[in-house]
Design a protein around this motif. Structure first.
Motif, mmCIF file in Angstrom:
data_model
loop_
_atom_site.group_PDB
_atom_site.id
_atom_site.type_symbol
_atom_site.label_atom_id
_atom_site.label_comp_id
_atom_site.label_asym_id
_atom_site.label_seq_id
_atom_site.Cartn_x
_atom_site.Cartn_y
_atom_site.Cartn_z
ATOM 1 N N SER A 46 0.850 -1.196 0.000
ATOM 2 C CA SER A 46 0.000 0.000 0.000
ATOM 3 C C SER A 46 0.886 1.247 0.000
ATOM 4 C CB SER A 46 -0.963 -0.003 1.181
ATOM 5 O OG SER A 46 -0.269 0.163 2.394
ATOM 6 N N SER A 80 -5.465 -4.320 -9.493
ATOM 7 C CA SER A 80 -4.937 -4.859 -8.251
ATOM 8 C C SER A 80 -3.758 -5.762 -8.583
ATOM 9 C CB SER A 80 -6.037 -5.643 -7.518
ATOM 10 O OG SER A 80 -5.628 -5.979 -6.212
ATOM 11 N N GLU A 130 -10.127 0.379 -5.902
ATOM 12 C CA GLU A 130 -11.389 1.120 -6.028
ATOM 13 C C GLU A 130 -11.309 2.204 -7.109
ATOM 14 O OE1 GLU A 130 -14.421 0.854 -4.313
ATOM 15 O OE2 GLU A 130 -13.639 -1.055 -3.608
ATOM 16 N N LYS A 131 -10.231 2.992 -7.099
ATOM 17 C CA LYS A 131 -10.123 4.141 -8.004
ATOM 18 C C LYS A 131 -9.634 3.782 -9.400
ATOM 19 C CE LYS A 131 -9.379 7.389 -4.260
ATOM 20 N NZ LYS A 131 -8.398 8.133 -3.495
ATOM 21 N N ARG A 132 -8.688 2.848 -9.470
ATOM 22 C CA ARG A 132 -8.069 2.545 -10.760
ATOM 23 C C ARG A 132 -8.527 1.234 -11.365
ATOM 24 N NH1 ARG A 132 -1.889 4.613 -10.699
ATOM 25 N NH2 ARG A 132 -2.263 6.689 -9.880
ATOM 26 N N LYS A 133 -9.339 0.511 -10.637
ATOM 27 C CA LYS A 133 -9.882 -0.767 -11.125
ATOM 28 C C LYS A 133 -8.774 -1.742 -11.531
ATOM 29 C CE LYS A 133 -14.016 0.922 -10.680
ATOM 30 N NZ LYS A 133 -14.306 1.189 -9.304
ATOM 31 N N GLY A 169 1.325 2.475 -3.351
ATOM 32 C CA GLY A 169 0.073 2.865 -3.982
ATOM 33 C C GLY A 169 -0.808 1.707 -4.386
ATOM 34 N N HIS A 190 -6.110 -0.852 -1.097
ATOM 35 C CA HIS A 190 -7.531 -0.975 -1.421
ATOM 36 C C HIS A 190 -8.017 0.213 -2.260
ATOM 37 C CE1 HIS A 190 -11.628 -2.362 -0.989
ATOM 38 N NE2 HIS A 190 -11.982 -1.134 -0.632
ATOM 39 N N ASP A 191 -7.539 1.416 -1.952
ATOM 40 C CA ASP A 191 -7.935 2.611 -2.722
ATOM 41 C C ASP A 191 -7.557 2.472 -4.191
ATOM 42 O OD1 ASP A 191 -8.930 3.765 -0.457
ATOM 43 O OD2 ASP A 191 -7.264 5.172 -0.186
ATOM 44 N N TYR A 192 -6.404 1.854 -4.438
ATOM 45 C CA TYR A 192 -5.937 1.669 -5.811
ATOM 46 C C TYR A 192 -6.944 0.825 -6.598
ATOM 47 C CZ TYR A 192 -2.901 0.173 -9.653
ATOM 48 O OH TYR A 192 -2.366 -0.088 -10.893
#
Length: 180
Positions: free
Chosen positions: A49, A64, A59-62, A52, A55-57
């Motif tokens: 994390s 993983s 959610e925002k960038r679709k 970057g 979890h935000d990655y």
């Protein structure tokens, strides 16, 4: 152009302190092997994390990263309520993959309970296919790799599972002072 905040990494990354939970103890009175992977997975999430890839990655960038291969070595048993910290060393990366090494260490005494070598793939969550990391993530991985390159390479890296030949086994026993 978006201004990028510089990243800084400790070498190796050290996770938060975690505790062996009661549900993880098996009939042998120690932590079941599956839960070592729970601890490793939590540390991978914490460590990456920072570049970057949290979890935000997703959610925002679709996108993983998924585990493609792991090799785990169990060295010493963990018991109920033992506190541990996990170290993570980025070994290498390319445009679609990250190669890393982790050790679970007893938080108070420092001994290694288990090690894991892993290879993960960057995945587009909409197509579910492997894809390149974006430039900002590659840049952060490069900084982490530069910092972690100062560490010695773990001896267990690339370890092959095999039964030692009889002469190697006898040499190991002789070196340890064990009689057979």
């Amino acid at each position: 152009m978006e201004k990028r905040t510089p990243v800084f990494f400790f070498a190796p990354f050290v996770s938060s302190t975690m505790r062996v939970e009661p549900a993880w103890i098996d009939y042998n009175g120690h932590m079941n092997m599956a839960y070592y992977h729970v601890l490793f997975d939590r540390a991978v999430e914490e460590g990456f994390s920072l570049v970057g890839l949290g979890h935000d990655y997703m959610e925002k960038r679709k996108a993983s990263f998924f585990a493609a291969e792991v090799h785990t070595t169990y060295k010493r048993e963990l018991k109920l309520h033992d506190r541990v910290r996990i170290t993570l060393q980025l070994v290498d990366f390319d445009e679609k993959r990250i190669h890393y090494y982790l050790e679970i260490r007893h938080a108070n005494e420092g001994w290694v309970a288990a090690s894991m070598e892993g290879l993960s793939l960057h995945v587009d969550m909409e197509t579910r296919k492997v894809c390149p990391f974006p430039d900002d993530i590659l840049a952060n991985l490069a900084v982490m790799k530069t910092t972690h390159s100062r560490l010695s390479q773990p001896q267990a890296l690339g370890h092959i599972i095999a039964i030692p030949h009889k002469s190697e086994f006898q040499d190991a026993l002789s070196a340890s002072g064990t009689r057979h």
